[in-house]
Design an enzyme around this catalytic site. Sequence first.
Site, PDB file in Angstrom:
ATOM      1  N   ARG A  88       0.770  -1.323   0.049  1.00  0.00           N
ATOM      2  CA  ARG A  88      -0.040  -0.079   0.029  1.00  0.00           C
ATOM      3  C   ARG A  88       0.942   1.038  -0.059  1.00  0.00           C
ATOM      4  NH1 ARG A  88      -2.175  -3.481   3.696  1.00  0.00           N
ATOM      5  NH2 ARG A  88      -4.451  -4.246   3.088  1.00  0.00           N
ATOM      6  N   LYS A  96      -2.294  -2.363   7.266  1.00  0.00           N
ATOM      7  CA  LYS A  96      -3.529  -2.232   8.020  1.00  0.00           C
ATOM      8  C   LYS A  96      -4.232  -3.395   8.734  1.00  0.00           C
ATOM      9  CE  LYS A  96      -8.050  -1.380   5.567  1.00  0.00           C
ATOM     10  NZ  LYS A  96      -8.662  -1.456   3.932  1.00  0.00           N
ATOM     11  N   HIS A 113      -2.651   2.948  -5.836  1.00  0.00           N
ATOM     12  CA  HIS A 113      -3.258   1.811  -5.332  1.00  0.00           C
ATOM     13  C   HIS A 113      -3.611   0.823  -6.559  1.00  0.00           C
ATOM     14  CE1 HIS A 113      -4.472  -0.369  -1.632  1.00  0.00           C
ATOM     15  NE2 HIS A 113      -5.566  -0.655  -2.496  1.00  0.00           N
ATOM     16  N   ARG A 150      -1.249  -1.957  -6.763  1.00  0.00           N
ATOM     17  CA  ARG A 150      -1.245  -2.852  -5.802  1.00  0.00           C
ATOM     18  C   ARG A 150      -2.211  -4.039  -6.260  1.00  0.00           C
ATOM     19  NH1 ARG A 150      -1.303  -4.621  -0.284  1.00  0.00           N
ATOM     20  NH2 ARG A 150      -3.520  -5.078   0.399  1.00  0.00           N
ATOM     21  N   HIS A 198      -4.121  -9.431   3.403  1.00  0.00           N
ATOM     22  CA  HIS A 198      -5.771  -9.313   3.933  1.00  0.00           C
ATOM     23  C   HIS A 198      -6.150 -10.100   4.904  1.00  0.00           C
ATOM     24  CE1 HIS A 198      -6.743  -8.063  -0.922  1.00  0.00           C
ATOM     25  NE2 HIS A 198      -6.439  -7.211  -0.073  1.00  0.00           N
ATOM     26  N   TYR A 214     -10.120 -10.594  -7.207  1.00  0.00           N
ATOM     27  CA  TYR A 214      -9.352 -10.523  -8.324  1.00  0.00           C
ATOM     28  C   TYR A 214      -9.462 -11.465  -9.289  1.00  0.00           C
ATOM     29  CZ  TYR A 214      -6.719  -7.177  -5.356  1.00  0.00           C
ATOM     30  OH  TYR A 214      -6.311  -5.921  -4.622  1.00  0.00           O
TER      31      TYR A 214
END
Length: 314
Positions: free
Chosen positions: A131, A156, A262, A265, A288, A297
């Site tokens: 990120r 995150k 982003h 990414r 994640h 994706y």
Amino acid sequence: MLDEVRGRLRLERYSLRTEHAYLYWIRRYIRENGVRHPRELGGPAVERFLTNLAVRDRVAPSTQNQALAALLFLYRKVLLLDLPWMEDVVRAKRQPRLPVVLSRAEASELLRHMAGRDALMAGLLYGSGLRLMECLRLRVKDVDFARNEITVREGKGGKDRKTVLPGRLHQALQLQLAEVRALHAQDLDAGHGAVQLPHALARKYRQAAWLLDWQFVFPATRRSNDPLDGQEKRHHLDPGVLQQAVRRAARACGFSKPVTPHTLRHSFATHLLEAGADLRTIQELLGHKDVSTTQVYTHVLNRGPAGVLSPLDR
């Protein structure tokens, strides 16, 4: 009262970005209620404020959720009051959105239109799946050339993870670290050289803030006063630097799709999936929490895990 909120946020170890966001929403909430003290308001006022954000201002669901989190923090952590369950709040509708992804050729072209430090940062976003803020917050000690690894600290959700360091970036990254070393030596000669450390590390390791290992890989061009203790330090680059560089490169390439840092990414994850990497591996590299987040994706590829071929193409 806002000073009390700020103090509680720092006691709870919230990031500076979160602190600024929460204080913004609390100020706005107070202003929209006639500058009355929040203790005089309560559940109905919060419901009305959040509903106006969705209906009148048409904010995104994530924006409304951030405002709600700020007000919950205010009432629960600072005022020590429980808000009633707000069933009448009109929630901003979350529409499914597919991420914008560059093709391999487009990603290469974008990087060719960038140079120096900006190209290196963009290369890390595309080559390592970082990120934007994870890239800017990298410290010298987090780069491992021998193992081709980058350690992401407190990504995150406050989680650490490891991701791949592209071999093609070794030389550029080593040159960048050489510049960091020279800049840090200049700061030390000028009587500065400290950097902001996470949480209580500055008290536990009193000399760590002056060590090269803790310096940012992408330092700011100027020193500035740390808002937490007022000392003059060298922070990392502002995120707007790379955002503007990517925007300029995308315009130079003539892309019709919106391209942000982003996007690189998203392209990292999609191209790994196209190359046959499994979802679980990609999930770990991206950091994640749930594999369902990574599964988006497969929709970008317009195929399931086993692959789907249109009947017309058959």
